[in-house]
Design an enzyme around this catalytic site. Structure first.
Site, PDB file in Angstrom:
ATOM      1  N   LYS A  80       0.843  -1.204   0.000  1.00 25.47           N
ATOM      2  CA  LYS A  80       0.000   0.000   0.000  1.00 25.47           C
ATOM      3  C   LYS A  80       0.875   1.249   0.000  1.00 25.47           C
ATOM      4  CE  LYS A  80      -3.794   2.169   2.598  1.00 25.47           C
ATOM      5  NZ  LYS A  80      -4.609   2.097   3.832  1.00 25.47           N
ATOM      6  N   SER A 155      -9.640   2.085   3.192  1.00 31.93           N
ATOM      7  CA  SER A 155      -8.794   2.822   2.282  1.00 31.93           C
ATOM      8  C   SER A 155      -7.832   1.944   1.479  1.00 31.93           C
ATOM      9  CB  SER A 155      -7.988   3.855   3.051  1.00 31.93           C
ATOM     10  OG  SER A 155      -7.083   3.225   3.937  1.00 31.93           O
ATOM     11  N   SER A 179      -9.764  -0.145   7.350  1.00 30.20           N
ATOM     12  CA  SER A 179      -9.204  -0.018   6.007  1.00 30.20           C
ATOM     13  C   SER A 179      -8.554  -1.272   5.427  1.00 30.20           C
ATOM     14  CB  SER A 179      -8.183   1.129   5.969  1.00 30.20           C
ATOM     15  OG  SER A 179      -8.847   2.363   5.970  1.00 30.20           O
TER      16      SER A 179
END
Lengths: 481, 105
Positions: A80, A155, A179
């Site tokens: 990420k 997210s 997330s």
């Protein structure tokens, strides 16, 4: 999932050892897939072939020498883009850090590197990990590979989509209020949030420091356990990382669940829960009962206050953490006549609307005259929520709930109403505030084919228990319930 | 109304965020809705509830080594990233970051 996408960590290891494929060929194969699918999915923001092939070559050399391979040897992974990678652009999906290249690796990344992983690239997410749909990325939304007109969740939407679409074997995400778990649920793969302090945050770009955690996505629960066992453990560079021994997570996944007490809090099945999600989660719980788990009804009376407490605490911490983006030391600088003008222009141009909204909310909550009414009050409510969990774990080994009240929604469907978007975090933020580990395990699909996630919480540092139950559900056919 | 235009302008100033007039109104309305929702927190009696800033916090005892095994010894360690940090800074003249003039003489 088609045969072409069905690599597991154990499968990669076996293929390398049998010399059916080299790590370099495998990396090239994944770059081929990314080439075909990424324009549509927008899961990756940056590819790092130079680093990936160097890592792959190291693995291939170890194979040639007949060495024992490390646990993630040759495994193509995605990271990420809020996690620092040495020499590889780390944007946090923000214009603020469009050209930022970290001079060091996050500890979790460094541990993956030492374990032989191959970093394909950096994945899209909501800007600074703020959001639940991946629509807050400055580089465009990610599409859900299961249903292209829908969000992948957020997210960590890019990491979830990459793994679900077979563009990585496993990925790192981060979870502050859901997330990892919510995108795992939306994309139909396991996503694990470890206990606060289980995985070092060193090198994770801070959003809300008392809530941020790094954790894995994988196509199956055993692979999530393998990645966790590599990244978990104390780190002298993060004083909030816990000096607690790391157990054998892979061994834990094989333990039978017979006799485990699973708490089902009725507060998680009230108004707002989609009927199809409710049905699938109830089916999942029934399946766990069939495997020998004992269902225990629970009350967690402060659940309804979690969103309000979370959005004060998280934004307060964010407003403080994001003060560092001022154009002085790294990232974007927009010139101004005075220092203050430079700060203001830089932050005006560099941050997107959701990040500004959260900075404003957090600044307000911390400002003179409001601190006691909002911030201190929210922290007290956090204590009550943590107490709900502590009380529950006196009676049960784990708590099972839906991960999200709704399945993946359409792109744009909720983008205009921030409060509605926040309210969808209802089942995940509770565990975030309490700091306990949680996983979203695939638990069937709606009639429209949208994945449903079953969330499992366990006491602090009992990731093994969470993985054990998720694995039992998976083996019993949970994903096709 | 929980929050006025003036509040939004003041908060934006504290946070060093430049906002257009349209943005001020949009954020005012949105923050108002969010803060109204957050008023829920007032329903709870929080007397005698200690605010929780951090999970898994262990109070220090006389021996920090025993109560806090996660803390390392306070010794200097080499840190060799200054060069690469400055190289990538928006405006740097080694060993400094350069910013607009702050003090007039």
């Amino acid at each position: 999932m088609s045969a072409a996408t069905a690599w597991t960590i154990a499968g990669v290891r076996a293929a390398l050892q049998a010399k059916q494929i080299s790590a370099r060929e495998l990396a090239a194969d994944f770059y081929g897939r990314i080439d075909k699918r990424n324009a549509e999915l927008n899961a990756y923001l940056t590819l790092s072939p130079e680093r990936a092939y160097a890592q792959a070559d190291r693995v291939d050399a170890a194979v040639a020498r007949g060495e024992t391979l490390p646990p993630l040897a040759g495994v193509p992974m995605a990271i990420k883009d809020v996690i620092s990678t040495r020499g590889v652009r780390t944007t946090c999906a923000s214009k603020m850090l469009e050209n930022y290249i970290p001079p060091y690796d996050a500890t979790a990344v460094d541990r993956l590197d030492r374990a032989g992983a191959v970093f394909l690239g950096k994945t899209n997410c909501d800007e600074f990990a703020m959001g639940g749909s991946n629509e807050n990325s400055a580089y465009g939304p990610v599409r859900n590979p299961v249903a292209l007109d829908r969000v992948p969740g957020g997210s960590s939407g890019g990491s979830a989509a990459a793994v679900a679409a077979g563009l990585a074997v496993a990925a790192l995400g981060t979870d502050t209020g859901g997330s990892i778990r919510q995108p795992g649920s939306f994309c139909g793969i396991p996503g694990l949030m470890p206990t606060y302090g289980r995985v070092s945050r060193y090198g994770l770009v801070a959003f809300a420091s008392s809530l941020d955690k790094i954790g894995p996505f994988a196509t199956n629960v055993v692979d999530a356990a393998v990645v966790l066992s590599v990244i978990a453990g104390h780190d002298a560079n993060d004083s909030t990382s816990a000096a607690v021994p790391v157990p054998d997570y892979i061994g834990e996944t094989e333990k039978p669940v017979q006799g485990l007490r699973i708490g089902v809090p009725e507060d998680y099945f009230g108004a707002g829960l989609d009927p199809e999600v409710r049905e699938k989660v109830q089916d999942g719980i029934a399946l766990l009962e069939k495997l020998g788990c004992r269902r225990v009804p629970l009350q967690m009376p402060h659940t309804d206050y979690a969103i309000a407490a979370y959005y004060i605490i998280a934004t307060a911490e964010a407003s403080s953490n994001l003060a560092r983006y001022d154009g002085v030391r790294y990232g974007l600088r927009v010139p101004g006549g005075t220092l203050t003008e430079m700060y203001r222009h830089t932050r005006e141009r560099g941050f997107g609307p959701e990040v500004k909204r959260r900075i404003m909310l957090g600044t307000y909550a911390l400002s003179a005259g409001y601190y006691d009414a909002y911030y201190l009050r929210a922290q007290s409510v956090r204590a009550l929520i943590a107490r709900d969990f502590a009380d529950a774990f006196q009676k049960v080994d784990a708590i099972v709930t839906p991960t999200s009240p709704i399945p993946a929604f359409q792109l744009g469907e909720k983008a205009l109403d921030p409060l509605q978007m926040y309210l969808a975090d209802i089942y995940t933020v509770t565990g975030s505030l309490a700091g306990v580990p949680g996983i979203s395990a695939p638990c069937g699909k709606t009639k429209d084919g949208l994945p449903v996630g079953l969330q499992i919480f366990a006491p602090h540092f009992k990731e093994g228990c969470v993985l054990q139950i998720a694995r039992a559900l998976e083996k019993a056919g949970g994903s096709t319930i | 109304m929980k929050i006025s235009r003036e509040d939004v302008v003041r908060v934006a100033e504290l946070a060093h965020l430049g906002l257009t007039p349209d943005e001020i109104e949009t954020y005012r309305a949105q923050l108002d809705g969010i803060l109204t929702y957050i008023d829920k927190l007032n329903e709870l009696d929080l007397t005698n509830v200690e605010p929780m800033a951090q999970v898994l916090y262990t109070p220090a005892t006389a021996s920090a080594r025993e109560s806090h095994p996660e803390l390392r010894d306070d010794t200097l360690r080499p840190c060799d990233v200054a060069g690469s940090v400055l190289e990538r800074a928006p405006d740097a003249v080694k060993p400094f970051f350069r910013v607009p003039r702050v003090i007039d003489r």
